[in-house]
Design a protein around this motif. Structure first.
Motif, PDB file in Angstrom:
ATOM      1  N   UNK A   5       0.831  -1.207   0.000  1.00 38.75           N
ATOM      2  CA  UNK A   5       0.000   0.000   0.000  1.00 38.75           C
ATOM      3  C   UNK A   5       0.867   1.260   0.000  1.00 38.75           C
ATOM      4  N   UNK A   6       1.979   1.218   0.699  1.00 38.67           N
ATOM      5  CA  UNK A   6       2.876   2.377   0.699  1.00 38.67           C
ATOM      6  C   UNK A   6       3.327   2.699  -0.728  1.00 38.67           C
ATOM      7  N   UNK A   7       3.710   1.663  -1.473  1.00 35.34           N
ATOM      8  CA  UNK A   7       4.166   1.882  -2.848  1.00 35.34           C
ATOM      9  C   UNK A   7       3.050   2.438  -3.721  1.00 35.34           C
ATOM     10  N   UNK A   8       1.817   1.919  -3.509  1.00 35.84           N
ATOM     11  CA  UNK A   8       0.696   2.408  -4.315  1.00 35.84           C
ATOM     12  C   UNK A   8       0.398   3.874  -4.017  1.00 35.84           C
ATOM     13  N   UNK A   9       0.447   4.251  -2.730  1.00 33.84           N
ATOM     14  CA  UNK A   9       0.154   5.638  -2.354  1.00 33.84           C
ATOM     15  C   UNK A   9       1.243   6.586  -2.848  1.00 33.84           C
ATOM     16  N   UNK A  10       2.491   6.158  -2.749  1.00 31.62           N
ATOM     17  CA  UNK A  10       3.576   7.004  -3.257  1.00 31.62           C
ATOM     18  C   UNK A  10       3.379   7.297  -4.739  1.00 31.62           C
ATOM     19  N   UNK A  11       2.963   6.277  -5.476  1.00 32.21           N
ATOM     20  CA  UNK A  11       2.752   6.456  -6.914  1.00 32.21           C
ATOM     21  C   UNK A  11       1.524   7.324  -7.191  1.00 32.21           C
TER      22      UNK A  11
END
Length: 991
Positions: free
Chosen positions: A462-468
């Motif tokens: 989820x962190x990676x998705x939000x950063x993107x």
């Protein structure tokens, strides 16, 4: 060596310490030995037996103090005012159980409801109390108030806090900042350090008198054997605080609760403490024998495991309030919780997260037919994220034997792989909410957000998705993670960042696993929480919400949101679970353990096509679990109308006691600030006016640790406790002090609107910095810094003299039961003094008038001061007899009050011991039924019955001995009357 006539109660100076004489052994030739107890703060009560004839120097302090008056340079009015106030602040008494003292010596905002446990504790012969308040009402603060009061009254001088490992640092910080108590965390690192420094044979539990230990280490005999050695059976004036106490209750099964490892550990250890505080929001697990076992650990004189507990019995030692009740009856602001279901209604049925769910149920049917392979773990992860499901499934495939099930699992993993690293409808919806309500890229408002998931894999994905989605770089510090692997110091650093001013700290989004559901307060600047997935355990759901639904939440409303897919059948069940949990929580304050077990049992096979309709029907039905809910409600509290009436009566009584206590013991913040600034000036660390921000309701003071007055290295650790965050393990001290700025300080809670400022430390009388500075105003501090005699010009018509004596009464062991300052006034003549009548004034009134006169005073010329300094000792001795008489009068009243308290508590204890004896006899005579018991449950029941016989024998002896022990704790064994001040008030024209 000089020969003295030593008497019990005298104070002597020996080996650079002050001692109280408790016993004098004599023969025909004089004193042979003295039994002494230390009076100095750093070794109070320490015992020493000495031979006076063998000592190099031993002096009677009491007489010496009278002759020392006037021996040094006179004191200025400001300094003497500070001294008088510190004298009054340092008095305390155990002679009035209606008087609260701790609330005025702590860095808290006083809420009357939080004083109910303190009021109940003061009435108990031994402080055995179960604080079972709703989540978020501040049980830590309530426990701290009780502990601080017991320390002030000398009813406690040694304490242990046992808490889940994740909460030990928070306990340390709360005790330090709010109550001035520096407790040592007893972990493996501490034990290793102690033994490295002092040898392997050293007992680390002797290093200090205040400890915090985790539940896990409490179960380990390696760490507790030394503690048991110093406690004895039991150690007088010791207190055990057990947080999350329900973990120690015997584990429940279907019929009879059985002891766990933690149960054994707490039962063995708790009986070695005189006082016990148990804290939990879930005190009853639905099994009466488990509840009685927990209560026996708390109060073995009142309860015995296996013996049923009535409501009247547990009400005597339990405090339990709900937020909903307090919101209705008190003015303490509690936020209103808003629940929002974000329904994803535009997700097509062919979306991977939906099609995979159907495929997984097909796999579950196959796995069950082919050998009972459970798919529950996989289903929970799929409902969290495809990424978590994919990583877990790959790990599981390696454990499966070759065959149809493994082939089906491999096909499922292949289907999941294409979606595992992509965003889904939930992550996209969440990102859209963040963009709309918080910001993206480099444009953010001050709003903060907590997102919970059960799984670390989901958080990382989820962190990676939000950063993107939010166009942030991978190392952007607006997003942080909190999970089980987060180290204790890092947890505190994250908490400090999340609660800090958003203008100073960029962190906006905190991704958490359930490791953050307990022991971390995140409400100060956050009122938004998302459940990215929903746990099937309803208590975990409520604990998550409790991170922001707490006391001191400044927002009037908090929002707890969760996602459901309109086109996924399982989500109707999860939605029903959420609603049912909220309803039970609003009515009971928590989800009981029986209800929780019933719900978990319903979900033990997961959500299948076969049970889906039944699960949804059960959760939506008003009849579902109502019987159990009502049973648990009756076990803990009366009906709501009765409960509200009782609470209203309690709050009215507490408010009245609070007002009386405030009039007697209040430490006015403005007065404490004045004394604090005066103390800084005396050590050469004056605060310039430009370092005091007085624009708001509260003065904000900026201290300079580089000031010459703080050059002593002893000040460094004091300032380290004022830093904005704890030190990281990989950080040197120099780096820490450079990177972690000091907080500013205030003497009332500093707020930004309704929100407490995290960059300002609330100082109070027990704060380490304040105590360090005010120590120079204590009576013993005059040896180096301050003279007890003051000569001042004041608005009086004739020259007056006021002698201040301190009456201190001790029980056995030099435990101070009472101290007060008594003023004696006189008219100053040319060569002597004429005592004045007290004119019906109380000592407190006369003392207050004296402080007012000094506040408006000035200092005469040095030659005038010298005249009165030379006669000071003679004038004081002339008033000594009157001072002694007034002290004896006050002492007689205090003795009567203490004797009355002791008799009342002793009789109360005798009565409850007898009642417990009778209950066990009655239970022994009843026919015991063992149907539906497993072998383990039957064995536990038989052990309990064998224990009853042993307990009856012990109770027979306790009925005789225990009340007398309580009575003796209120008996005065020694007294001191010492001069602590002499003030000449001269008419202003004398200069």
């Amino acid at each position: 060596m000089t020969s003295f006539n030593f008497e019990i109660g005298q104070c002597v100076q020996l080996r650079r310490r002050h001692w109280l004489i408790e016993e004098v052994e004599t023969n025909d030739f004089g004193p042979v030995s003295l039994e002494l107890r230390c009076l100095d703060d750093d070794a109070t009560g320490q015992k020493q037996i000495v031979l006076p004839a063998s000592e190099v120097s031993i002096e009677l302090v009491d007489d010496l103090l009278w002759h020392q008056l006037g021996s040094n340079v006179p004191t200025d009015p400001k300094g003497y005012t500070a001294y008088l106030q510190s004298l009054q602040w340092n008095t305390a008494s155990a002679s009035d159980n209606n008087l609260f003292q701790a609330p005025f010596r702590a860095g808290i905002e006083i809420s009357p409801y939080q004083l109910v446990p303190l009021a109940k504790a003061l009435d108990l012969p031994r402080v055995n109390l179960l604080i079972a308040d709703d989540v978020g009402l501040g049980k830590t603060i309530e426990a701290g108030l009780v502990l601080r009061e017991m320390l002030l009254r000398k009813r406690a001088d040694f304490f242990i806090v046992a808490a889940p490992a994740a909460m030990t640092l928070q306990w340390k910080e709360e005790l330090s900042s709010k109550f001035g108590l520096n407790a040592q965390i007893a972990d493996a690192e501490f034990f290793a350090e102690m033994r490295a420094e002092r040898g392997f044979g050293y007992n680390p539990w002797r290093a200090t008198s205040a400890y915090i230990i985790s539940h896990s280490l409490l179960r380990d005999e390696t760490y507790t054997v030394g503690l048991k050695a110093i406690l004895g059976d039991p150690r007088p004036r010791s207190m055990l605080i057990l947080d999350e106490a329900h973990h120690a209750a015997p584990a429940h099964s279907q019929a009879y609760a059985t002891d766990s490892q933690l149960t054994f550990a707490v039962r063995e250890l708790s009986k070695k403490f005189e006082h016990r505080l148990f804290l939990t929001a879930t005190p009853h697990n639905g099994h009466s024998n488990s509840f009685s076992a927990l209560l026996e650990m708390l109060d073995p004189q009142r309860f015995t495991r296996g013996i049923p507990v009535t409501q009247d019995q547990h009400d005597a030692i339990m405090v339990r309030r709900l937020k909903s009740d307090l919101r209705e009856l008190s003015d303490t602001p509690f936020p209103i919780r808003r629940i929002e279901n974000i329904e994803l209604d535009d997700t097509p049925t062919i979306a991977p997260e939906l099609t995979l769910f159907e495929s997984l149920m097909d796999f579950g049917d196959l796995a069950d037919r082919k050998g009972g392979y459970s798919f529950v773990r996989l289903q929970q992860r799929l409902l969290s994220s495809v990424f978590a499901f994919h990583s877990t499934l790959n790990a599981e495939i390696g454990k499966m034997p070759d065959g149809e099930v493994r082939n089906a699992a491999s096909a499922l993993a292949t289907a999941a792989k294409s979606q595992a690293f992509k965003g889904d409808a939930k992550s996209r919806s969440l990102a859209a909410w963040i963009r709309e309500n918080m910001g993206s890229q480099n444009s953010w408002n001050q709003r903060r957000l907590i997102i919970f998931s059960e799984y670390r894999d989901t958080l990382d994905w989820l962190r990676k998705q939000l950063l993107e989605e939010l166009s942030l770089s991978p190392d952007d510090d607006r997003i942080a993670e909190f999970h089980g692997s987060t180290q204790p110091n890092e947890r505190e650093r994250i908490k400090a960042r999340f609660n800090a001013d958003p203008d100073q700290e960029p962190l906006r989004i905190l991704l958490c696993t359930d490791a953050a559901r307990e022991g971390i307060n995140l409400q100060h600047r956050c009122y938004d929480l998302f459940h990215f997935d929903l746990p099937w355990n309803p208590s975990r759901l409520e604990q998550r919400n409790g991170r922001i639904d707490r006391r001191l939440q400044p927002a009037p409303e908090i929002f707890c949101r969760y996602f459901t897919y309109k086109n996924r059948s399982s989500d109707r069940i999860l939605q029903a679970l959420f609603k049912k949990t909220e309803r039970i929580n609003s009515e009971l304050g928590e989800v009981g353990r029986v209800i929780e077990s019933e719900i978990e049992d319903r979900f033990k096979d997961g959500i299948t096509r076969g049970n889906m309709s039944k699960l949804r029907e059960d959760l939506n039905s008003e009849r579902y679990l109502e019987v159990q809910r009502q049973v648990e409600e009756r076990q803990l509290s009366s009906d709501r109308a009765t409960r509200l009436k009782k609470l209203e009566t309690e709050l009215t009584s507490i408010d009245r006691r609070l007002q009386l206590s405030r009039a007697s013991k209040d430490v006015a913040p403005r007065s404490l600030q004045t004394v604090f600034l005066n103390a800084l000036a005396k050590i050469g660390a004056s605060v310039p006016s430009d370092q005091v921000d007085d624009a708001g309701d509260v003065d904000i003071i900026e201290l300079d640790p580089d000031s010459e007055g703080f050059s002593n290295a002893d000040w460094t650790p004091v300032f380290d406790q004022l830093r904005t965050r704890p030190r990281n393990k990989d950080e040197t001290l120099a780096e820490y002090r450079s990177n972690a700025p000091l907080k500013k300080v205030s003497f009332s809670p500093a707020k930004d609107g309704d929100r407490l400022r995290s960059d300002v430390e609330h100082l109070h009388l027990e704060h380490r910095l304040v105590k360090r500075l005010l120590s120079q105003f204590e009576a013993q501090g005059f040896r180096s810094r301050l003279e007890r005699t003051a000569v001042l010009n004041a608005p009086v018509s004739r020259s007056r003299l006021v002698l201040l004596v301190r009456l201190t009464l001790y029980s056995k062991g030099a435990n101070r039961l009472h101290s007060e300052v008594i003023p004696v006034a006189a008219t100053v003549n040319a060569d002597d003094v004429t005592p004045l009548k007290s004119e019906g004034q109380t000592a407190a009134q006369a003392y207050k008038e004296l402080q007012g006169a000094i506040a408006d005073a000035s200092q005469p010329r040095p030659e005038i001061c010298d005249i009165y300094r030379r006669r000071a000792s003679q004038d004081a001795l002339a008033l000594r007899g009157i001072a002694e008489d007034r002290a004896r009068e006050n002492e007689a009243k205090v003795r009567d009050d203490l004797r009355g308290i002791g008799e009342k508590q002793a009789e109360s204890l005798r009565k409850l011991l007898q009642e417990q004896f009778d209950r066990i006899l009655k239970q022994q005579g009843e026919v015991q039924k063992f149907f539906d018991f497993s072998a383990e449950e039957k064995k536990q029941r038989e052990l309990d019955q064998m224990y009853w016989a042993t307990r009856l024998e012990a109770l027979e002896a306790e009925i005789e001995t225990e009340p007398e022990m309580v009575r003796q704790k209120h008996e005065i064994s020694a007294r001191r009357v010492e001069p602590v001040g002499l003030i000449y008030l001269l008419p202003e024209d004398r200069t």
